[in-house]
Design an enzyme around this catalytic site. Structure first.
Site, PDB file in Angstrom:
ATOM      1  CB  SER A 163      56.993  74.229  83.534  1.00  0.00           C
ATOM      2  OG  SER A 163      56.924  75.220  82.525  1.00  0.00           O
ATOM      3  CE1 TYR A 194      51.736  75.098  84.650  1.00  0.00           C
ATOM      4  CE2 TYR A 194      53.306  76.585  83.593  1.00  0.00           C
ATOM      5  CZ  TYR A 194      52.816  75.306  83.802  1.00  0.00           C
ATOM      6  OH  TYR A 194      53.417  74.237  83.177  1.00  0.00           O
TER       7      TYR A 194
HETATM    8  N1  LIG Z   1      52.191  71.788  77.141  1.00  0.00           N
HETATM    9  C1  LIG Z   1      53.295  72.495  77.370  1.00  0.00           C
HETATM   10  O1  LIG Z   1      53.731  73.302  76.541  1.00  0.00           O
HETATM   11  C2  LIG Z   1      54.058  72.295  78.648  1.00  0.00           C
HETATM   12  C3  LIG Z   1      55.276  72.980  78.791  1.00  0.00           C
HETATM   13  C4  LIG Z   1      56.014  72.784  79.963  1.00  0.00           C
HETATM   14  C5  LIG Z   1      55.533  71.939  80.952  1.00  0.00           C
HETATM   15  N2  LIG Z   1      54.332  71.301  80.787  1.00  0.00           N
HETATM   16  C6  LIG Z   1      53.889  70.404  81.874  1.00  0.00           C
HETATM   17  O2  LIG Z   1      53.687  69.096  81.343  1.00  0.00           O
HETATM   18  C7  LIG Z   1      52.604  68.464  82.035  1.00  0.00           C
HETATM   19  C8  LIG Z   1      51.546  68.034  81.059  1.00  0.00           C
HETATM   20  O3  LIG Z   1      51.088  69.181  80.343  1.00  0.00           O
HETATM   21  P1  LIG Z   1      49.965  69.077  79.233  1.00  0.00           P
HETATM   22  O4  LIG Z   1      50.273  70.082  78.214  1.00  0.00           O
HETATM   23  O5  LIG Z   1      49.778  67.667  78.821  1.00  0.00           O
HETATM   24  O6  LIG Z   1      48.688  69.557  80.078  1.00  0.00           O
HETATM   25  P2  LIG Z   1      47.138  69.207  79.880  1.00  0.00           P
HETATM   26  O7  LIG Z   1      46.378  70.334  80.479  1.00  0.00           O
HETATM   27  O8  LIG Z   1      46.869  68.830  78.471  1.00  0.00           O
HETATM   28  O9  LIG Z   1      46.939  67.910  80.781  1.00  0.00           O
HETATM   29  C9  LIG Z   1      46.951  67.982  82.180  1.00  0.00           C
HETATM   30  C10 LIG Z   1      46.610  66.621  82.742  1.00  0.00           C
HETATM   31  O10 LIG Z   1      46.576  66.730  84.164  1.00  0.00           O
HETATM   32  C11 LIG Z   1      45.319  66.282  84.633  1.00  0.00           C
HETATM   33  N3  LIG Z   1      44.933  67.044  85.826  1.00  0.00           N
HETATM   34  C12 LIG Z   1      44.823  68.391  85.958  1.00  0.00           C
HETATM   35  N4  LIG Z   1      44.426  68.696  87.208  1.00  0.00           N
HETATM   36  C13 LIG Z   1      44.283  67.513  87.865  1.00  0.00           C
HETATM   37  C14 LIG Z   1      43.888  67.156  89.171  1.00  0.00           C
HETATM   38  N5  LIG Z   1      43.564  68.080  90.082  1.00  0.00           N
HETATM   39  N6  LIG Z   1      43.851  65.849  89.494  1.00  0.00           N
HETATM   40  C15 LIG Z   1      44.188  64.886  88.597  1.00  0.00           C
HETATM   41  N7  LIG Z   1      44.558  65.173  87.342  1.00  0.00           N
HETATM   42  C16 LIG Z   1      44.609  66.463  86.981  1.00  0.00           C
HETATM   43  C17 LIG Z   1      44.347  66.514  83.477  1.00  0.00           C
HETATM   44  O11 LIG Z   1      43.188  65.705  83.606  1.00  0.00           O
HETATM   45  C18 LIG Z   1      45.238  66.100  82.328  1.00  0.00           C
HETATM   46  O12 LIG Z   1      45.276  64.690  82.229  1.00  0.00           O
HETATM   47  C19 LIG Z   1      52.111  69.471  83.071  1.00  0.00           C
HETATM   48  O13 LIG Z   1      52.736  69.203  84.297  1.00  0.00           O
HETATM   49  C20 LIG Z   1      52.570  70.801  82.499  1.00  0.00           C
HETATM   50  O14 LIG Z   1      52.700  71.774  83.488  1.00  0.00           O
HETATM   51  C21 LIG Z   1      53.602  71.458  79.658  1.00  0.00           C
END
Ligand SMILES: NC(=O)c1ccc[n+]([C@@H]2O[C@H](COP(=O)([O-])OP(=O)(O)OC[C@H]3O[C@@H](n4cnc5c(N)ncnc54)[C@H](O)[C@@H]3O)[C@@H](O)[C@H]2O)c1
Length: 368
Positions: A131, A156
């Site tokens: 991130s 986080y």
């Molecule tokens: N959405 C954003 O703006 C953003 C920005 C920067 C980084 N990210 C990163 O991108 C990635 C995806 O983000 P997102 O927005 O799709 O998040 P999200 O919350 O929509 O999805 C998270 C996914 O991880 C899975 N997950 C969570 N805990 C788990 C566990 N203990 N075991 C197995 N699976 C688990 C969930 O089931 C889901 O499929 C993450 O690593 C997040 O930190 C997101």
């Protein structure tokens, strides 16, 4: 597109039921890859994953990323060519409620994926998604560079900084002659199909689709907003380099890359709400900023993406207005149009096609 390298590839993708993972799975499937997803649950209701019936198009595994044996077993059984690791406890606010579970999922989860890759000789490449919040936030106006301090005071952000350190330790210690890997640090993504809690666009969609005013935590906070497809194009293009299908002047193995919007896209939360409201005529768009005092969240955050341009010839495609338009149109279709899984899958794939066409028109290398 992407040097045609995903056709026939086996892709292990953690977090496929989440916002970014569902878009990435749909895109990879449309490129001819066989996708095996690994996630604990479908994290929201509704969810993009279910709305487009993605379970019928990928191998849909349920397991906890904190369970090393389960991750190793799943990866060994699928024997992928490439791994995209996205699974995480991805919400800042929730990380204050469940700090230990956040560190376990984001740090040990990353370690477990790395261990699984060590145990799985078929894997040639891995893209690790952390991130923009992995950087120590100095509240300055410059974009963070990949060499800046890692840090993060909320659980986080700190967990994502830790995940970076764990991943690079494995790259240096075990993967010099193993799978080619890199980490990626993208900014705040928006787009259709996100219903996570405490994110501005889902908050607007939920509130406005039921005639409510939207509650805003930090109206003047700026973020490097980008359409979900922008960092995903970066992850896929980086994957093409790591797989050896594409090459450039710099080695990419073991590196870290920021993927963010152009330097002038750094709008406030309030501007995002106003711009979305313009595409949502007839809905209330008042901002209620009460009720969220006391929770620390950074207000200034920006990425420098010069390294992705130099190494990968990657840069963002869309303007802020275009980003908002894609996002609003997706939700408008979902709430007022045909929301059958086939229609939502078609809507998703048509946005991917439109975005790719825009990138190709603008001369972006990955889209050729
Ligand atoms: N959405 C954003 O703006 C953003 C920005 C920067 C980084 N990210 C990163 O991108 C990635 C995806 O983000 P997102 O927005 O799709 O998040 P999200 O919350 O929509 O999805 C998270 C996914 O991880 C899975 N997950 C969570 N805990 C788990 C566990 N203990 N075991 C197995 N699976 C688990 C969930 O089931 C889901 O499929 C993450 O690593 C997040 O930190 C997101």
């Amino acid at each position: 597109m992407f040097a045609d390298c995903y056709k026939g590839k086996r892709v292990f993708l953690t977090g496929h039921t989440g916002f970014k993972g569902s878009w990435l799975s749909a895109w990879l499937t449309s490129l001819g890859a066989t996708v095996c997803g690994f996630a604990d649950t479908v994290p929201t209701k509704p969810a993009h994953f279910e709305a487009m019936g993605l379970g019928g198009h990928v191998r849909d595994l349920r397991g906890d990323i904190r369970d090393r044996d389960a991750v190793v077993r799943a990866m060994r059984e699928f024997h992928p060519d490439v791994v995209f690791h996205l699974a995480a406890q991805a919400l800042v606010r929730k990380s204050y409620d469940v700090p230990a579970a956040t560190f376990e999922a984001n740090v040990m989860g990353t370690l477990n994926v790395l261990e699984a890759m060590r145990a799985c000789p078929s894997v040639q490449a891995g893209v690790f998604i952390t991130s923009d919040k992995c950087y120590r936030n100095d509240e300055w106006v410059w974009g963070y560079r990949e060499t800046d301090h890692l840090g993060g005071s909320d659980p986080y952000s700190a967990s994502k900084g830790c995940a970076e350190i764990v991943a690079h330790s494995y790259f240096d210690s075990f993967f010099k002659n193993g799978p080619a890997c890199a980490t990626t640090r993208a900014g705040n993504v928006i787009g259709g199909g996100d219903w996570a809690l405490d994110r501005i666009v889902p908050d607007c969609a939920r509130a406005w689709s039921s005639g409510q005013a939207v509650q805003i935590r930090s109206p003047w906070a700026t973020r490097p907003w980008q359409l979900v497809l922008e960092p995903l194009s970066g992850y896929l293009w980086l994957g093409a380099y790591l797989l050896g299908a594409q090459s450039g002047p710099f080695p990419v193995r073991g590196e870290a890359y920021n993927f963010g919007p152009a330097a002038d896209v750094n709008n406030t939360v309030a501007e995002v709400v106003e711009a979305l409201a313009a595409y949502w005529p007839g809905f209330r768009s008042e901002m209620d900023t009460s009720g969220h005092a006391g929770m620390k969240e950074c207000t200034l955050l920006k990425l420098c993406c010069d390294k992705a341009l130099a190494h990968l010839n990657w840069k963002a495609t869309l303007t802020f207005d275009e980003t908002i338009r894609y996002t609003a149109e997706w939700y408008r279709e979902f709430y007022t149009g045909n929301a059958s899984p086939a229609a939502i899958l078609a809507l998703t794939l048509s946005q991917i096609a439109d975005y790719t066409a825009a990138a190709r028109e603008r001369g972006h290398a990955w889209a050729r």
